[in-house]
Design a protein around this motif. Structure first.
Motif, short mmCIF file in Angstrom:
data_model
loop_
_atom_site.label_atom_id
_atom_site.label_comp_id
_atom_site.label_asym_id
_atom_site.label_seq_id
_atom_site.Cartn_x
_atom_site.Cartn_y
_atom_site.Cartn_z
N PRO A 1 85.83 8.73 -15.51
CA PRO A 1 85.89 7.32 -15.14
C PRO A 1 85.73 7.08 -13.64
N THR A 2 86.01 8.11 -12.83
CA THR A 2 85.95 7.89 -11.39
C THR A 2 84.53 8.01 -10.84
N LEU A 3 83.61 8.54 -11.66
CA LEU A 3 82.25 8.78 -11.16
C LEU A 3 81.28 7.74 -11.71
N SER A 4 80.24 7.46 -10.93
CA SER A 4 79.20 6.55 -11.40
C SER A 4 78.36 7.28 -12.46
N ALA A 5 77.48 6.52 -13.13
CA ALA A 5 76.64 7.11 -14.16
C ALA A 5 75.82 8.27 -13.59
N GLU A 6 75.23 8.02 -12.43
CA GLU A 6 74.40 9.06 -11.82
C GLU A 6 75.24 10.31 -11.52
N GLU A 7 76.46 10.09 -10.94
CA GLU A 7 77.30 11.23 -10.60
C GLU A 7 77.76 11.99 -11.84
N ASN A 8 77.98 11.25 -12.92
CA ASN A 8 78.33 11.91 -14.18
C ASN A 8 77.18 12.78 -14.67
N ILE A 9 75.97 12.25 -14.52
CA ILE A 9 74.80 12.99 -15.02
C ILE A 9 74.62 14.27 -14.23
N THR A 10 74.81 14.21 -12.92
CA THR A 10 74.53 15.38 -12.09
C THR A 10 75.75 16.29 -11.93
N LEU A 11 76.86 15.93 -12.59
CA LEU A 11 78.10 16.68 -12.38
C LEU A 11 77.98 18.19 -12.62
N PRO A 12 77.41 18.64 -13.76
CA PRO A 12 77.34 20.10 -13.98
C PRO A 12 76.56 20.80 -12.89
N LEU A 13 75.47 20.18 -12.41
CA LEU A 13 74.70 20.79 -11.33
C LEU A 13 75.51 20.78 -10.04
N ALA A 14 76.24 19.66 -9.82
CA ALA A 14 77.03 19.55 -8.59
C ALA A 14 78.11 20.62 -8.54
N ILE A 15 78.73 20.88 -9.71
CA ILE A 15 79.77 21.91 -9.73
C ILE A 15 79.17 23.25 -9.31
N ALA A 16 77.93 23.49 -9.71
CA ALA A 16 77.27 24.75 -9.36
C ALA A 16 76.59 24.65 -8.00
N SER A 17 76.83 23.53 -7.29
CA SER A 17 76.19 23.29 -5.99
C SER A 17 74.68 23.37 -6.07
N ARG A 18 74.14 22.90 -7.18
CA ARG A 18 72.68 22.86 -7.29
C ARG A 18 72.22 21.42 -7.18
N ARG A 19 71.02 21.24 -6.59
CA ARG A 19 70.47 19.89 -6.50
C ARG A 19 69.53 19.68 -7.69
N PRO A 20 69.62 18.53 -8.32
CA PRO A 20 68.68 18.30 -9.44
C PRO A 20 67.26 18.11 -8.91
N ASP A 21 66.32 18.62 -9.65
CA ASP A 21 64.91 18.37 -9.32
C ASP A 21 64.64 16.89 -9.50
N ALA A 22 64.16 16.21 -8.46
CA ALA A 22 64.07 14.76 -8.45
C ALA A 22 63.16 14.24 -9.57
N ARG A 23 62.04 14.92 -9.78
CA ARG A 23 61.11 14.41 -10.81
C ARG A 23 61.70 14.57 -12.19
N LEU B 1 69.98 17.44 -18.31
CA LEU B 1 69.50 17.65 -16.94
C LEU B 1 69.46 19.11 -16.51
N PRO B 2 70.50 19.92 -16.82
CA PRO B 2 70.43 21.32 -16.35
C PRO B 2 69.46 22.18 -17.15
N LYS B 3 68.69 21.61 -18.11
CA LYS B 3 67.79 22.37 -18.98
C LYS B 3 68.53 23.54 -19.63
N PRO B 4 69.54 23.27 -20.40
CA PRO B 4 70.33 24.35 -20.99
C PRO B 4 69.55 25.04 -22.10
N ASP B 5 70.00 26.25 -22.47
CA ASP B 5 69.40 26.94 -23.61
C ASP B 5 69.61 26.13 -24.88
N VAL B 6 70.81 25.57 -25.03
CA VAL B 6 71.13 24.77 -26.22
C VAL B 6 71.95 23.56 -25.80
#
Lengths: 861, 261
Positions: free
Chosen positions: B108-130, B167-172
């Protein structure tokens, strides 16, 4: 409804335990304060009641000075003869017993006792309370008996020697006996006692032979002490204090209890503080508990429960917690008292001849206060819960965000008033009311600050958080700290208040220190000062003025020959001594005043005195020089006569031959040194000043002068720097005591943060599960929770310290201190403490967050 | 998605091999999974179905590394999850697996965008913009990115959760009753998005559901009963699924008639 409440209560043991902890702490502190003071008070009463049990009537001289002095002038032997004539008296005994025999321990230092007197007495055999344990009473002038407490403290034994400082300089005696007291005690309330033969005691303790400190009498059979007292009073007139044994015991005990009052105040202040913080904690805990149950309560409401029943169910819960926690608190308080009692006994060397005294009515009061505080704190969230519409509440996660407008407006009013008060006080608009304006301003501003903290947190937390959250878990923690401003505010309230006080005290103390140092440096032209512990500290006390023996205790003194011999040391230009006493003045404004004596022609030089009228010369016995302020207060001028009562000699008339500008180190009447030797409480000087010749080797002179007082462990030779730091040392002690008190409330503050953190973690179990599910490691979870805790505690610490610094600066300005000194190092240390508090508070919650069961948390199992 | 197509050749995205899982002990013990073997093909949309208590959720939790198995082995791609420590499991969940829950489970504390990028953010990875833009466009949230979850409807929240999983292109991606809390229209949006992820982005998806209409979006439906794989449908339609479910219900009732009586 009750059964549902009870079931709910049991299901949330952990949360309620956390809520109860706050109550337990508060009640523990209150009841410990009550039991401890009651027990010690009873102990003192018991000691002094037995001490006076053989006395029907006691006669002593009235003190010559009004101030709460314990020094009573000696009674001449002629009083004994007068009393022998009293018809109903069976026995009349002259007693010699007064404070001022300072034994020197094997380490060469004066044996120190905190509070109780160091009595010198005349040996009267195994009468009354006294019981010899070993050896015999003193028979020759160089023999003494000592009490068992002193023997143990200093490692003295029969056959050895003991050095004692009295009204005369250090003397060595043979220890021939060791005695205790009738009820098996080693000391009377912790004091040391040295018993001399009667003439020696009279000489060393009272100043001359043939006098007594008091006379005790027993009544003939069938005569009540009161009747004897009245007869004695008729014989002696009003110039003597005539009291029955019971009255004496009461008086002595109450004097002995003066320090007990301090203990009581400290404990009660602490318990008040902890109860206040307890209210915050309970309020906080219950609002979280109720928020977590909003949907449950809404369901109950939807099923037809009335609002009153819902409030009632929360209150029943609170009452149960309050009763249980208060009971535990009272029990813990008694346990703490037992520890405190034995701690104090071991510290003071005094044994209390009583067990723990439990004041039932007081404890019932503490218990009731605990329960009431819990109920009041729970009422607010209960009423709030009952107002939530059932449908809104049953939806998931009832909105945490409530408008802050109301609370902000409510806080802005006292904040504005408080600021106005502070500004008025600082700019001087408030005039004579500036202290009131300052005090009121601080209180109002603090209240306003508390109410404005939620809104402040909204703007300040992101700023603080940015410093601390460089990674994603840190950022998540920061967001969690920001999510409920009210809760954050209430969590950090304790830290804000405590660190505000600590910061304010720090600024004021540092500024006072700077002030004292600068004044000492400007008023004192002497290069070296000879004085005892505490004398120079008093010289620089915040009231200013010279050192006084205001409490009637014998101050550390030294032989007057020391300054004479100091004059012969190569490189010394001027050396002179200052005698001190508290005197009573008679004039337009009768009252006590510092009194001094010394060779004015020399004091003028070493203290940088400025003569206003007449000359500052060596005085005759009936001449006095008075500072201009005192003269003006008494409506006198140079050439007038002034009546001055010294502690030992009483009223005398002197001719005012000069006046001087009052100085930080000298104020009040200044008499000739010969007068002091005869009429002051101590015939020896308390301060010596040495001024060097230009170009003299300061270090060499200092060590030569130190040689002169080497045999007197009470006094040391200090240069200006040492004197300034010595003068500020009194502040250090007050400051440290205050810090200890506040340190305890910091501990409770930490508990507050722990509590909120723990409850918030419980509340967010589902989120924690999600975070673990999408790949947060346990270390990430710990990091997140620690960040949340740190952001809150640093925020609280910064707000509190900022407020404290400003309030302290306002105080410094209003008090007109010369310097405003901000103790940056201390402030940084306090902020460090806040950080530490945050870390400690995160310990348990972060562990819990790391161990959360993912499937259980996201509700899939 | 060149890497993904390579995986398609090598075969399996996830695999449960002879997995047994029991809850409780003694008389109250319940066997949730009973020597079960399931293979999840890469680039396929697999639905897991079965009556309540058949072990379908447990299977998914074990496959996703949220739960451990008593015996047997679980694999994600070429990584054997069985025996991995907590830290390694957390990293697998973050990098190799995506989740969509019935309860949305957004922060609830994060915006939609921050929620989407959260798993990448935890891993300190930047999402590919495209790729980020592609995903956001696919879920139709481009104009909602700054909103907090409390400002979004249920369907929008679940679409945020879908984007977060993709977003993180997971295996499953594991989806647990993703439409269970939604109305049929929002649910349809989610299912069409999942279908499109499989077809356009070659994403492997495993979905637990009890809704035959939802299962009809899958390439393959596996049916569980009492912790065993009992049936399987390829390219199913809703009616086939419904019939199978009815048959299984009947089987289940036959299996314990006395308990019901």
């Amino acid at each position: 409804m009750l059964r549902a409440t009870l079931k709910g209560l049991l299901a949330r043991k952990l949360r309620l335990a956390l809520a109860g902890l706050a109550v337990v702490l508060g009640v523990t502190a209150v009841s410990a304060a009550m039991v401890t003071t009651e027990t010690i008070g009873n102990g003192f009463d018991a000691i002094f009641a037995t001490a006076a049990s053989d006395v029907d009537v006691s006669v002593s001289a009235r003190p010559n000075v009004d101030e709460s002095t314990t020094f009573a002038p000696p009674l001449p032997a002629s009083v004994l003869e007068e009393l022998d004539a009293v018809r109903d008296a069976e026995s009349v005994t002259g007693v010699v017993s007064a404070d001022g025999a300072r034994p020197i321990g094997p380490d060469g230092k004066v044996i120190s006792v905190q509070g109780p007197p160091r009595l010198g007495v005349a040996w009267a055999g195994e009468t009354g309370m006294t019981r010899l344990r070993e050896g015999r009473g003193p028979r020759a002038a160089n023999e003494v008996a000592i009490n068992a407490g002193l023997a143990e403290q200093g490692g003295f034994g029969v056959g050895g020697t003991i050095d004692v400082l009295t009204l005369r300089p250090r003397q060595t005696f043979q220890v021939v006996g060791i005695y205790g007291y009738r009820n098996g005690l080693d000391t009377m309330g912790g004091g040391t006692e040295v018993a001399f033969t009667e003439p020696v005691a009279q000489q060393l303790i009272l100043g001359r032979t043939g006098v007594y400190s008091s006379v005790t009498m027993t009544a003939a059979d069938g005569v009540s002490p009161e009747k004897l007292r009245d007869q004695v009073a008729d014989v002696l007139g009003s110039s003597y204090l005539v009291r029955t044994g019971d009255e004496l015991a009461e008086q002595t005990a109450s004097e002995g209890q003066a320090f007990l009052e301090t203990v009581r105040m400290v404990l009660l202040a602490f318990s008040g503080l902890s109860l206040l913080i307890g209210i915050f904690l309970i309020l906080n805990t219950f609002s979280i508990l109720v928020a977590q149950r909003t949907s449950e309560l809404a369901l109950v409401a939807a099923l037809g429960a009335r609002r009153r029943q819902i409030v009632g169910s929360v209150l029943v819960e609170a009452a149960l917690v309050g009763v249980l926690a208060s009971a535990v608190g009272v029990g813990a308080g008694i346990a703490v008292s037992t520890l405190l009692k034995s701690f104090m006994e071991s510290q003071s060397g005094a044994q209390l001849p009583v067990g723990l005294t439990v004041p039932m009515p007081d404890l019932v009061l503490a218990f009731v206060v605990g329960v009431l505080v819990t109920l009041v704190a729970a009422l607010v969230p209960a009423v709030r819960a009952s107002r939530v519409p059932p449908v809104a509440a049953m939806r998931e996660a009832a909105a945490e965000q409530r408008s802050l407008t109301g609370i902000t407006v409510a806080g802005a009013v006292p904040a504005a008033l408080g600021t106005a008060g502070l500004v008025a006080a600082v700019t001087g608009i408030a005039g004579d009311f500036r202290w009131l304006a300052l005090g009121g301003g601080v209180v109002l501003a603090l209240l306003g600050l508390a109410l404005l903290t939620p809104v402040a947190s909204r703007y300040l937390l992101p700023a603080v958080g940015r410093l601390l959250s460089w990674s994603t878990p840190g950022k998540l923690g920061r967001r969690n700290a920001e999510r409920n401003p009210r809760r954050t505010a209430i969590t950090v309230a304790t830290l804000v208040v405590t660190l505000g006080l600590v910061g304010g005290v720090g600024v004021v103390a540092e500024s006072l220190r700077g002030d004292v140092s600068s004044v000492v440096a400007s008023d004192l032209t002497a290069d070296l000062v000879i004085s005892g512990d505490g004398v120079s500290a008093r010289a620089g006390g915040q009231s200013g003025g010279p050192p006084t023996a205001a409490d009637g205790r014998i101050m550390p003194t030294f032989a007057p020959e020391v300054v004479e011999r100091a004059r012969e040391v190569p490189g010394v230009a001027v050396a002179t001594a200052q005698y001190v006493d508290t005197v009573q003045l008679d004039g337009r404004a009768p009252g006590p005043s510092p009194g001094n004596a010394g060779d004015l022609s020399r004091l003028e030089s070493v203290l940088g005195l400025e003569a206003v009228d007449g000359t500052l010369r060596t005085l005759a016995r009936d001449e006095v020089v008075v500072d201009t302020e005192t003269l003006a207060d008494q409506g006198l001028a140079v050439g007038d006569r002034i009546r001055v009562s010294t502690q030992r000699a009483g009223w005398q008339e002197y001719r005012v031959v000069g006046s001087y500008e009052p100085n930080f180190l000298l104020r009040g009447p200044v008499l000739a040194p010969e007068v002091a030797a005869e009429r002051f409480v101590s015939p020896l000087p308390a301060l010596g000043y040495v001024e060097l010749e230009p170009g003299a080797d300061a270090a060499a002179v200092k060590s030569s002068v130190s040689e002169l007082v080497a045999d007197n462990p009470e006094v040391t030779v200090a240069d200006q720097t040492q004197l300034a730091s010595d003068a500020s040392s009194r502040l250090d002690i007050a400051e440290i005591m205050l810090y200890v008190l506040l340190g305890l409330s910091v501990v409770i503050g930490i508990l507050g943060v722990v509590n909120t953190m723990a409850l918030s973690i419980l509340e967010r179990t589902r989120e924690l599960g999600l975070l673990r599910a999408i790949g947060m490691r346990r270390s990430h979870m710990v990091h997140m929770v620690v960040a949340e805790s740190l952001v809150m505690s640093v925020f609280g610490g910064l707000v509190g310290l900022a407020f404290g610094t400003l309030a302290g600066a306002a105080f410094v300005s209003v008090a007109g201190l010369a310097v405003l000194a901000v103790p940056w190092a201390s402030l940084a240390l306090f902020l460090g403490l806040a950080i530490l508090a945050g870390l400690v508070a995160a310990l348990a919650p972060s562990t819990r967050a790391a161990r959360v069961n993912i499937l259980a948390a996201i509700g899939d199992r | 998605m060149t890497t993904v197509s390579q995986h398609t050749i090598t075969g399996l995205a996830a695999r449960a091999d002879g997995v047994t899982k029991t809850f409780g002990t003694g008389a109250t013990a319940v066997t949730a999974l009973n020597d079960l073997t399931v293979n999840v093909q890469r680039g396929q949309f697999t639905a897991i179905m079965g009556p309540s208590g058949s072990g379908k959720s447990t299977l998914m939790h074990c496959l996703a590394g949220l739960d451990t198995v008593d015996s047997g082995e679980v694999w994600i791609g070429e990584t054997r999850l069985t025996g991995l420590g907590d830290k390694a499991l957390a990293d697998v969940r973050r990098n190799r697996v995506g989740f969509i829950f019935q309860q949305f489970n957004l922060l609830p504390t994060l915006s939609a965008e921050e929620n989407i990028t959260l798993p990448l953010a935890i891993a300190s990875r930047r999402p590919d913009a495209r790729w980020f833009d592609t995903v956001v466009e696919a879920v139709g949230l481009a104009d909602r990115l700054t909103h907090r979850p409390s400002e979004l409807s249920g369907g929008q929240q679940q679409r945020v959760a879908c984007a977060r999983a993709l977003l993180p292109k997971p295996d499953v991606i594991f989806a647990d009753e993703p439409t269970g809390n939604l109305d049929s229209r929002s649910g349809g949006d989610i299912l069409r998005f999942l279908r499109r992820s499989v077809e356009e982005f070659n994403q492997t998806i495993v979905m637990v559901t009890h809704d035959p209409n939802a299962a009809a979006f899958a390439d393959r439906v596996v049916f569980l009963l009492d912790g065993r794989l009992v049936h399987e449908l390829r390219d199913p339609d809703a009616d086939d699924v419904l019939d199978t479910m009815k048959a299984l219900d009947a089987l289940g009732q036959d299996a314990e008639p006395r308990a019901r009586a």
